[in-house]
Design a protein around this motif. Sequence first.
Motif, PDB file in Angstrom:
ATOM      1  N   LYS A  81      14.853   1.555  -0.109  1.00 42.71           N
ATOM      2  CA  LYS A  81      14.726   1.582  -1.565  1.00 42.71           C
ATOM      3  C   LYS A  81      15.725   0.631  -2.220  1.00 42.71           C
ATOM      4  O   LYS A  81      15.381  -0.141  -3.108  1.00 42.71           O
ATOM      5  CB  LYS A  81      14.927   2.996  -2.095  1.00 42.71           C
ATOM      6  N   ARG A 116       0.821  -1.205   0.000  1.00 43.37           N
ATOM      7  CA  ARG A 116       0.000   0.000   0.000  1.00 43.37           C
ATOM      8  C   ARG A 116       0.856   1.256   0.000  1.00 43.37           C
ATOM      9  O   ARG A 116       0.585   2.222  -0.677  1.00 43.37           O
ATOM     10  CB  ARG A 116      -0.858   0.050   1.268  1.00 43.37           C
ATOM     11  N   GLU A 117       1.881   1.222   0.826  1.00 42.89           N
ATOM     12  CA  GLU A 117       2.660   2.439   1.047  1.00 42.89           C
ATOM     13  C   GLU A 117       3.984   2.402   0.300  1.00 42.89           C
ATOM     14  O   GLU A 117       4.821   3.287   0.477  1.00 42.89           O
ATOM     15  CB  GLU A 117       2.920   2.618   2.549  1.00 42.89           C
ATOM     16  N   LEU A 118       4.131   1.376  -0.500  1.00 47.87           N
ATOM     17  CA  LEU A 118       5.423   1.113  -1.132  1.00 47.87           C
ATOM     18  C   LEU A 118       6.135   2.347  -1.678  1.00 47.87           C
ATOM     19  O   LEU A 118       7.267   2.644  -1.278  1.00 47.87           O
ATOM     20  CB  LEU A 118       5.214   0.083  -2.254  1.00 47.87           C
ATOM     21  N   ALA A 119       5.470   3.061  -2.566  1.00 43.56           N
ATOM     22  CA  ALA A 119       6.131   4.180  -3.219  1.00 43.56           C
ATOM     23  C   ALA A 119       6.574   5.233  -2.209  1.00 43.56           C
ATOM     24  O   ALA A 119       7.680   5.772  -2.301  1.00 43.56           O
ATOM     25  CB  ALA A 119       5.210   4.803  -4.264  1.00 43.56           C
ATOM     26  N   ALA A 120       5.721   5.501  -1.224  1.00 41.57           N
ATOM     27  CA  ALA A 120       6.070   6.500  -0.217  1.00 41.57           C
ATOM     28  C   ALA A 120       7.207   6.009   0.671  1.00 41.57           C
ATOM     29  O   ALA A 120       8.111   6.764   1.016  1.00 41.57           O
ATOM     30  CB  ALA A 120       4.846   6.850   0.625  1.00 41.57           C
ATOM     31  N   PHE A 124      14.581  -2.840  -1.780  1.00 35.78           N
ATOM     32  CA  PHE A 124      13.435  -3.196  -2.613  1.00 35.78           C
ATOM     33  C   PHE A 124      13.815  -3.342  -4.075  1.00 35.78           C
ATOM     34  O   PHE A 124      13.358  -4.271  -4.755  1.00 35.78           O
ATOM     35  CB  PHE A 124      12.301  -2.181  -2.480  1.00 35.78           C
ATOM     36  N   VAL A 125      14.631  -2.438  -4.555  1.00 38.22           N
ATOM     37  CA  VAL A 125      15.013  -2.505  -5.977  1.00 38.22           C
ATOM     38  C   VAL A 125      15.705  -3.832  -6.273  1.00 38.22           C
ATOM     39  O   VAL A 125      15.434  -4.479  -7.285  1.00 38.22           O
ATOM     40  CB  VAL A 125      15.918  -1.319  -6.361  1.00 38.22           C
ATOM     41  N   ASN A 137       4.236   4.505 -10.772  1.00 38.25           N
ATOM     42  CA  ASN A 137       4.630   3.850  -9.533  1.00 38.25           C
ATOM     43  C   ASN A 137       5.592   2.713  -9.811  1.00 38.25           C
ATOM     44  O   ASN A 137       6.578   2.527  -9.100  1.00 38.25           O
ATOM     45  CB  ASN A 137       3.395   3.270  -8.834  1.00 38.25           C
ATOM     46  N   ALA A 193      -3.130   4.392  -1.959  1.00 38.16           N
ATOM     47  CA  ALA A 193      -3.772   3.373  -1.125  1.00 38.16           C
ATOM     48  C   ALA A 193      -3.819   3.796   0.340  1.00 38.16           C
ATOM     49  O   ALA A 193      -4.830   3.612   1.025  1.00 38.16           O
ATOM     50  CB  ALA A 193      -3.050   2.039  -1.274  1.00 38.16           C
ATOM     51  N   VAL A 222       9.251   2.664  -8.031  1.00 40.39           N
ATOM     52  CA  VAL A 222       9.668   1.683  -7.041  1.00 40.39           C
ATOM     53  C   VAL A 222      10.729   0.749  -7.602  1.00 40.39           C
ATOM     54  O   VAL A 222      11.510   0.159  -6.858  1.00 40.39           O
ATOM     55  CB  VAL A 222       8.484   0.851  -6.486  1.00 40.39           C
ATOM     56  N   VAL A 259       9.660   3.825   0.015  1.00 34.22           N
ATOM     57  CA  VAL A 259      10.979   3.828  -0.636  1.00 34.22           C
ATOM     58  C   VAL A 259      11.436   5.247  -0.927  1.00 34.22           C
ATOM     59  O   VAL A 259      12.636   5.519  -1.012  1.00 34.22           O
ATOM     60  CB  VAL A 259      11.002   2.981  -1.934  1.00 34.22           C
ATOM     61  N   GLN A 260      10.483   6.155  -1.055  1.00 30.36           N
ATOM     62  CA  GLN A 260      10.903   7.539  -1.291  1.00 30.36           C
ATOM     63  C   GLN A 260      11.573   8.139  -0.056  1.00 30.36           C
ATOM     64  O   GLN A 260      12.542   8.883  -0.161  1.00 30.36           O
ATOM     65  CB  GLN A 260       9.699   8.407  -1.675  1.00 30.36           C
ATOM     66  N   ARG A 292       1.352   8.052  -5.552  1.00 32.68           N
ATOM     67  CA  ARG A 292       2.307   7.342  -4.696  1.00 32.68           C
ATOM     68  C   ARG A 292       1.667   6.864  -3.414  1.00 32.68           C
ATOM     69  O   ARG A 292       1.910   5.766  -2.945  1.00 32.68           O
ATOM     70  CB  ARG A 292       3.436   8.296  -4.286  1.00 32.68           C
TER      71      ARG A 292
END
Lengths: 213, 213
Positions: free
Chosen positions: A116, A103-107, A119-120, B167, B106, B171, A109-110, B103
């Motif tokens: 990050k 759900r919060e993935l993008a936020a 995850f990459v 996204n 969700a 990510v 890793v930012q 981002r």
Amino acid sequence: MSKADRTKSRILETAIELFNDRGTKAVTTNHIAAALGISPGNLYYHFRNKEEIIRAIFVQMHEVGVSEYREINDPRGPGNAASMEETFLMIQRFNWRYRFFKRELAALVQSDPELKALFVASHREHLAMVRQAIDASIEQGFFREIPLHLRELLTEQIWLMALFWLNYLEVGGEEVTEATLARGNEILRTMMLPYLSESALRSVMQGSGVHTL
Amino acid sequence: MSKADRTKSRILETAIELFNDRGTKAVTTNHIAAALGISPGNLYYHFRNKEEIIRAIFVQMHEVGVSEYREINDPRGPGNAASMEETFLMIQRFNWRYRFFKRELAALVQSDPELKALFVASHREHLAMVRQAIDASIEQGFFREIPLHLRELLTEQIWLMALFWLNYLEVGGEEVTEATLARGNEILRTMMLPYLSESALRSVMQGSGVHTL
DNA sequence: GTCTATAAGCGGATAGAC
DNA sequence: GTCTATCCGCTTATAGAC
């Protein structure tokens, strides 16, 4: 397993539950400690801060994920519709277990470069696994021959679905149920249909009502 | 436009910029006010709290989005490859402009039921627009005949891509550039290829190097 | 409408005792 | 390892003057 390790993993378990319910923003280190029945000070003995907890959850998640994947995907095993769908469902159930993270993935890793990087690396590993599955399916005659560049695109197409289907359901206001997960599988099947070999097509046709093109 | 309205929209503009840069969690109402050169008290005169600012941004976003879409998509206009790709790029640029929102999507809708209701309505509207584009493309002979159920699946397949491509790039550790956006378009093209009519296929072949199946 | 000033409360984090 | 106690800093939000 030492006492410290046991406390550590209890913290992680509790954190996962709370994060899943209320999100990482609303859940503080104090909440986690309280829910667990330990003191805030104790929590900070085991983890430097909240970010470190989240990273530890991710590391655990990645390990569990890869091992579960390997369990049901013998690289030399059958490339076929059933196994592909089983894998998709497995990934969705996995994503559900750690749903706060996706759900919060993008936020997440930012705001945490270290996370990050983790995850990459994981992301690339997963892409490689999907790609390998495609190659194997071709070799085994389940898929027909596919040009290399197209295989790359197909890999990303599939992985994007696997990664975001739960999010898609949630933001669209749908519950995550057997039925909505099955719809994801239907879409995946639709994506794959053009690439099935003649023989695979014939055997799939005999099964449930797949739509021909 | 009244003085209040002007201040209101300046607040929104500033908030969008800060949110895009640092995320809604890191950016406080005080930061927004300071960046704008107004007092915190003044900001609270115009908005009850941060959630209300985010909702206002979303409402603006939805309106701009729909009107931009209608601008480049005359419903009776040409259903063809060029217009489909142009639309995809437009949506991606749009998502980039409000990137914090996608981002955190969700998480935001999870913690604000009111925002969730707004988003779900918008989401359905967009799905309907995609569906309409598919139907129109069939009618105009750009796509071949497609069974109704398959059209549903195709609609979601496309919209999921449009919604999450940015996204996915972020990510995965990739920059958002012309090149990576173009790759998204390539994937979209791949998805559509099986559904092109004979005549559409012929005209596409003459263009850039699309891969045949 | 906009400002200044400030209350109230919380989250993150540490020190030091046990 | 775990607890108690506590501090700093920050965020939200409001009251009241202009």
